[in-house]
Enzyme design. Sequence first.
Site, PDB file in Angstrom:
ATOM      1  N   ASP A  10      46.171  86.171  49.863  1.00 25.52           N
ATOM      2  CA  ASP A  10      46.451  87.348  49.058  1.00 25.52           C
ATOM      3  C   ASP A  10      45.492  88.432  49.575  1.00 25.52           C
ATOM      4  OD1 ASP A  10      47.197  89.004  46.814  1.00 25.52           O
ATOM      5  OD2 ASP A  10      45.289  88.427  45.895  1.00 25.52           O
ATOM      6  N   LEU A  11      45.772  89.689  49.269  1.00 24.25           N
ATOM      7  CA  LEU A  11      44.928  90.770  49.792  1.00 24.25           C
ATOM      8  C   LEU A  11      43.909  91.271  48.765  1.00 24.25           C
ATOM      9  CD1 LEU A  11      44.403  92.883  52.072  1.00 24.25           C
ATOM     10  CD2 LEU A  11      46.076  94.332  50.929  1.00 24.25           C
ATOM     11  N   ASP A  12      44.434  91.921  47.708  1.00 22.53           N
ATOM     12  CA  ASP A  12      43.560  92.574  46.723  1.00 22.53           C
ATOM     13  C   ASP A  12      42.737  91.527  45.964  1.00 22.53           C
ATOM     14  OD1 ASP A  12      44.653  95.251  47.107  1.00 22.53           O
ATOM     15  OD2 ASP A  12      46.449  94.522  46.104  1.00 22.53           O
ATOM     16  N   THR A  18      39.731  95.770  46.331  1.00 18.26           N
ATOM     17  CA  THR A  18      40.604  96.805  45.781  1.00 18.26           C
ATOM     18  C   THR A  18      41.098  96.478  44.372  1.00 18.26           C
ATOM     19  OG1 THR A  18      42.191  95.708  47.201  1.00 18.26           O
ATOM     20  CG2 THR A  18      41.569  97.942  47.827  1.00 18.26           C
ATOM     21  N   LYS A  46      46.621  91.233  37.477  1.00 21.31           N
ATOM     22  CA  LYS A  46      46.292  90.909  38.876  1.00 21.31           C
ATOM     23  C   LYS A  46      47.441  90.143  39.521  1.00 21.31           C
ATOM     24  CE  LYS A  46      41.260  90.850  38.648  1.00 21.31           C
ATOM     25  NZ  LYS A  46      40.052  90.002  38.712  1.00 21.31           N
ATOM     26  N   SER A 115      51.070  89.312  49.714  1.00 22.25           N
ATOM     27  CA  SER A 115      50.564  90.262  48.720  1.00 22.25           C
ATOM     28  C   SER A 115      51.710  90.958  47.990  1.00 22.25           C
ATOM     29  CB  SER A 115      49.708  91.316  49.425  1.00 22.25           C
ATOM     30  OG  SER A 115      49.453  92.407  48.566  1.00 22.25           O
ATOM     31  N   ALA A 116      51.480  91.273  46.726  1.00 25.51           N
ATOM     32  CA  ALA A 116      52.487  92.012  45.952  1.00 25.51           C
ATOM     33  C   ALA A 116      52.441  93.502  46.259  1.00 25.51           C
ATOM     34  CB  ALA A 116      52.226  91.808  44.463  1.00 25.51           C
ATOM     35  N   LYS A 146      54.919  87.683  41.650  1.00 23.05           N
ATOM     36  CA  LYS A 146      54.193  86.468  41.295  1.00 23.05           C
ATOM     37  C   LYS A 146      54.153  86.397  39.759  1.00 23.05           C
ATOM     38  CE  LYS A 146      51.133  87.225  45.272  1.00 23.05           C
ATOM     39  NZ  LYS A 146      49.817  87.632  45.743  1.00 23.05           N
ATOM     40  N   GLU A 170      43.912  82.892  46.584  1.00 18.47           N
ATOM     41  CA  GLU A 170      44.341  83.818  45.533  1.00 18.47           C
ATOM     42  C   GLU A 170      43.241  84.088  44.519  1.00 18.47           C
ATOM     43  OE1 GLU A 170      46.298  85.720  43.904  1.00 18.47           O
ATOM     44  OE2 GLU A 170      48.110  85.706  45.106  1.00 18.47           O
ATOM     45  N   ASP A 171      43.165  85.337  44.037  1.00 19.76           N
ATOM     46  CA  ASP A 171      42.193  85.647  42.975  1.00 19.76           C
ATOM     47  C   ASP A 171      42.884  85.771  41.620  1.00 19.76           C
ATOM     48  OD1 ASP A 171      43.526  88.101  43.670  1.00 19.76           O
ATOM     49  OD2 ASP A 171      42.003  89.171  42.534  1.00 19.76           O
TER      50      ASP A 171
HETATM   51  C1  BG6 Z   1      48.586  93.166  43.822  1.00 21.15           C
HETATM   52  C2  BG6 Z   1      47.499  93.589  42.853  1.00 21.15           C
HETATM   53  O1  BG6 Z   1      48.007  92.700  44.997  1.00 21.15           O
HETATM   54  O2  BG6 Z   1      49.452  94.266  44.128  1.00 21.15           O
HETATM   55  C3  BG6 Z   1      48.107  94.248  41.624  1.00 21.15           C
HETATM   56  O3  BG6 Z   1      46.753  92.456  42.475  1.00 21.15           O
HETATM   57  C4  BG6 Z   1      49.028  95.387  42.039  1.00 21.15           C
HETATM   58  O4  BG6 Z   1      47.063  94.726  40.814  1.00 21.15           O
HETATM   59  C5  BG6 Z   1      50.085  94.861  43.010  1.00 21.15           C
HETATM   60  O5  BG6 Z   1      49.668  95.946  40.905  1.00 21.15           O
HETATM   61  C6  BG6 Z   1      51.039  95.941  43.492  1.00 21.15           C
HETATM   62  O6  BG6 Z   1      50.320  96.864  44.275  1.00 21.15           O
HETATM   63  P1  BG6 Z   1      50.825  98.283  44.748  1.00 21.15           P
HETATM   64  O7  BG6 Z   1      49.763  98.696  45.742  1.00 21.15           O
HETATM   65  O8  BG6 Z   1      52.151  98.079  45.392  1.00 21.15           O
HETATM   66  O9  BG6 Z   1      50.895  99.148  43.556  1.00 21.15           O
HETATM   67 MG    MG Z   2      44.848  89.564  44.277  1.00 19.04          MG
END
Ligand code: BG6
Ligand code: MG
Length: 219
Positions: A10-12, A18, A46, A115-116, A146, A170-171
């Site tokens: 996962d990224l964030d 972030t 998250k 990542s989402a 997710k 994953e966090d």
């Molecule tokens: C996830 C984050 O990686 O991405 C969420 O944990 C975030 O907090 C989601 O809402 C969507 O991100 P973005 O950048 O498309 O708004």
């Molecule tokens: Mg995350």
Amino acid sequence: MATIKGFIFDLDGVIVDTAKFHFKAWHRLAQDLGIDFSEEENEQLKGVSRRESLQKILDWGQIKLSESEFEKRMAQKNDWYLEFVREMGQEEALPGAKEFLRESAQLDLAIGLGSASKNARLILDLLEITPLFQTIIDGTVVSQSKPDPEVFLKGAEALQMEPKSLVVFEDSLAGIEAARRGGFRTVGIGSKSILQDAEIVVSGLDQISPVEVINQLNF
Ligand code: BG6
Ligand code: MG
């Protein structure tokens, strides 16, 4: 037990710090709407897509918006989020993350992103780590948020590997659940009290090496 052949990150909140920017931007937007939510409630946001995050916040405040107002609010949140991101430097990469990725590559493990976020590629580029990933599955290519496993299953398909031979890092609660539903091995990044369902939990990628992950999961 299947041999571990690759990692999906996962990224964030796993590679880059972030998650705090997402929180700050959502919190500001919620306050604008007269809704307050805590850092504990933020755990539920998250890993969740932009649209579903806003829907959850509106549900907390028992507010309904028209589709055009909803779109406007999502765009506003993203503008604020990107303001934070534009100011961020290399130091926002989480401790040990880049080293962990490089070591994984040296071990010839497959490496994917799951990542989402629709901003994932921008952030990977800012951190100058895009080339480390053999596949990038992000919010622009998934339709299910997710805890649906779609994002990780697409990653496994692109890497041509079975979920049981891939480890997901994953966090988020939603992300660990998604990985488990998809049949992946799991490493939680954060606190044990929150990520109870992960097979291993560490506070960051600086606390474990790729070889240790593989050894602990094969034990
Ligand atoms: C996830 C984050 O990686 O991405 C969420 O944990 C975030 O907090 C989601 O809402 C969507 O991100 P973005 O950048 O498309 O708004
Ligand atoms: Mg995350």
